[in-house]
Design a protein around this motif. Structure first.
Motif, short mmCIF file in Angstrom:
data_model
loop_
_atom_site.label_atom_id
_atom_site.label_comp_id
_atom_site.label_asym_id
_atom_site.label_seq_id
_atom_site.Cartn_x
_atom_site.Cartn_y
_atom_site.Cartn_z
N PRO A 196 0.63 -1.06 -0.02
CA PRO A 196 -0.14 -0.23 0.08
C PRO A 196 1.33 1.06 -0.08
O PRO A 196 1.88 1.24 0.60
N GLY A 197 0.47 1.81 -0.68
CA GLY A 197 1.05 3.58 -0.20
C GLY A 197 1.76 3.67 -2.29
O GLY A 197 2.67 5.07 -1.86
N PHE A 198 2.63 2.78 -2.78
CA PHE A 198 3.25 2.60 -3.85
C PHE A 198 2.80 3.17 -4.91
O PHE A 198 1.55 2.38 -5.10
N ALA A 199 3.48 4.14 -5.73
CA ALA A 199 2.39 4.46 -7.08
C ALA A 199 3.82 4.29 -8.23
O ALA A 199 4.77 4.20 -7.90
N VAL A 200 3.39 3.13 -8.52
CA VAL A 200 3.83 2.14 -10.34
C VAL A 200 3.07 2.85 -11.21
O VAL A 200 2.33 2.44 -11.55
N THR A 201 3.99 3.01 -12.41
CA THR A 201 3.57 3.48 -13.64
C THR A 201 5.06 2.87 -14.35
O THR A 201 6.25 2.29 -13.96
N GLU A 202 4.29 2.19 -15.63
CA GLU A 202 6.13 2.07 -17.04
C GLU A 202 6.18 2.98 -17.45
O GLU A 202 5.63 3.71 -17.72
N ILE A 203 7.60 2.69 -17.87
CA ILE A 203 8.58 3.92 -18.41
C ILE A 203 9.12 3.08 -19.60
O ILE A 203 8.39 1.96 -19.61
N GLU A 204 9.83 4.14 -20.43
CA GLU A 204 9.96 3.66 -21.38
C GLU A 204 11.51 2.46 -21.23
O GLU A 204 11.62 2.75 -20.13
N PRO A 205 11.42 1.63 -22.59
CA PRO A 205 11.97 0.12 -21.93
C PRO A 205 13.94 1.05 -22.19
O PRO A 205 14.03 2.23 -22.30
N TRP A 206 14.86 -0.06 -21.82
CA TRP A 206 16.33 0.78 -21.50
C TRP A 206 16.86 -0.95 -22.40
O TRP A 206 16.18 -1.97 -22.33
N ARG A 207 17.82 -0.57 -23.18
CA ARG A 207 18.50 -0.86 -24.06
C ARG A 207 19.45 -1.52 -23.66
O ARG A 207 20.40 -0.95 -23.65
N ASP A 208 20.04 -2.96 -22.97
CA ASP A 208 20.83 -3.46 -22.15
C ASP A 208 21.65 -4.39 -23.71
O ASP A 208 21.39 -5.86 -23.24
N GLY A 209 22.72 -4.30 -24.54
CA GLY A 209 22.66 -4.75 -25.33
C GLY A 209 22.21 -5.69 -26.03
O GLY A 209 21.69 -4.33 -26.54
N ASP A 210 22.53 -6.39 -26.39
CA ASP A 210 21.45 -7.37 -27.18
C ASP A 210 19.57 -7.35 -27.28
O ASP A 210 18.77 -7.72 -27.40
N GLU A 211 19.93 -7.22 -25.78
CA GLU A 211 18.42 -7.28 -24.53
C GLU A 211 17.66 -5.67 -24.61
O GLU A 211 18.47 -4.78 -24.32
N VAL A 212 16.51 -6.09 -24.53
CA VAL A 212 15.45 -4.36 -24.32
C VAL A 212 14.59 -5.04 -22.79
O VAL A 212 13.90 -5.89 -22.76
N TRP A 213 14.50 -4.10 -21.89
CA TRP A 213 14.12 -4.69 -20.81
C TRP A 213 13.03 -2.89 -20.16
O TRP A 213 13.89 -2.52 -20.23
N ARG A 214 12.35 -3.64 -20.45
CA ARG A 214 10.74 -2.59 -19.37
C ARG A 214 11.36 -2.47 -17.83
O ARG A 214 11.91 -3.20 -17.45
N GLY A 215 10.25 -1.02 -17.54
CA GLY A 215 10.67 -0.47 -16.83
C GLY A 215 9.61 0.06 -15.77
O GLY A 215 8.23 0.67 -16.72
N LEU A 216 10.13 -0.26 -14.47
CA LEU A 216 8.95 0.51 -14.05
C LEU A 216 9.29 1.79 -12.63
O LEU A 216 10.38 1.67 -12.47
N ARG A 217 8.27 2.48 -12.92
CA ARG A 217 8.54 4.10 -12.05
C ARG A 217 7.98 4.01 -11.02
O ARG A 217 6.76 3.81 -10.98
N ALA A 218 8.80 3.97 -9.60
CA ALA A 218 8.21 3.71 -8.39
C ALA A 218 8.41 4.99 -7.44
O ALA A 218 9.24 5.52 -7.41
N ALA A 219 7.10 5.73 -7.11
CA ALA A 219 6.78 6.77 -6.35
C ALA A 219 6.71 5.94 -5.13
O ALA A 219 5.95 5.82 -4.38
N PHE A 220 7.97 6.32 -3.76
CA PHE A 220 7.67 5.66 -2.63
C PHE A 220 6.68 6.21 -1.25
O PHE A 220 6.77 7.72 -1.88
N PRO A 221 6.28 5.78 -0.84
CA PRO A 221 5.31 6.52 -0.01
C PRO A 221 6.06 7.22 1.63
O PRO A 221 7.15 6.84 1.40
#
Length: 239
Positions: free
Chosen positions: A132-157
């Motif tokens: 409870p209290g965390f606000a989470v949204t998906e952000i632009e993915p990050w490319r690292d080498g051959d992989e694409v990593w999906r990301g979450l931005r979390a606002a901590f309460p």
């Protein structure tokens, strides 16, 4: 829950499995240049860490002396003898970092506070983001080498202590954590990128046992020539 967060929690053992145990323990070896900069270089000897999984509480033994341990919560941190006698205590510890820069020295309660919230975060990621209290949204993915990593931005309460109010978590195609970005507010707010490796399964829960944190440049690339914080875990167990 956010779709990516749901997938990530499931990949790390599932929300139901993570709700069952109340405590996590591991043997810890840590180091890195940050502690030397702060005037408290870390010896490479192993220590025992424990965290409560459903409330922010952590302890490290030994700390500063063979017969001492830490006792951390967001509002209070103390250093105690193993028989319970209090060596040092600090109420509202976050306030003691006001005006700090990356070069500002820490005292032992400062270090105990940093240890406490950091280790709690690392043993509870990613399920803490569903608390409870965390606000989470998906952000632009990050490319690292051959992989694409999906990301979450979390606002901590405000009641949860952490590196910074906003933190980013990147997950690989298997939905396991790859990278954790934040600002280290208790050290002047420098931008950090922490890479995680070597996952193990402990009592049905998957977590990385190797973490390396670096400063980030203006393009969010890690400055890998300097390890700011290193953490290696073994003997991880939950109960």
């Amino acid at each position: 829950m956010n779709e990516l967060l749901t997938q990530a929690v499931e990949a790390h053992g599932g929300i139901a499995r993570r709700q069952e145990p109340t405590e996590g323990r591991a043997t810890l070896v840590s180091g890195g240049d940050l502690f030397s900069v702060k005037g408290l270089p870390q010896e490479p000897a192993p220590r025992e860490m424990s965290v409560r999984l459903h409330e922010e509480h952590a302890s490290v033994t030994p700390f500063g002396a063979p017969d001492q341990r830490t006792d951390f919560t967001p509002g209070r941190v103390s250093i105690k003898k193993l028989d319970g006698r209090v060596v040092a205590v600090r109420e509202n510890p976050r306030r003691s970092f006001s005006g700090h820069t990356r070069q500002s020295p820490w005292d032992p309660p400062d270090r105990a506070y940093f240890n406490g919230y950091a280790l709690w975060t690392y043993l509870t990621t990613p399920s803490l983001l569903a608390m409870p209290g965390f606000a989470v949204t998906e952000i632009e993915p990050w490319r690292d080498g051959d992989e694409v990593w999906r990301g979450l931005r979390a606002a901590f309460p405000p009641e949860i202590a952490g590196h910074s109010t906003e933190q980013d978590f990147s997950f690989g195609p298997d939905h396991l954590l790859r990278r954790h970005d934040h600002h280290v507010d208790v050290a002047g707010g420098f931008a950090a990128a922490q890479y995680v490796h070597d996952f193990v399964e402990a009592d049905g829960i998957l977590l990385p046992t190797r973490r390396r944190a670096y400063r980030r440049d203006a393009d969010d690339r890690p400055l890998v020539h300097q390890v700011m914080v290193s953490i290696d875990l073994r003997d991880v167990r939950f109960r």
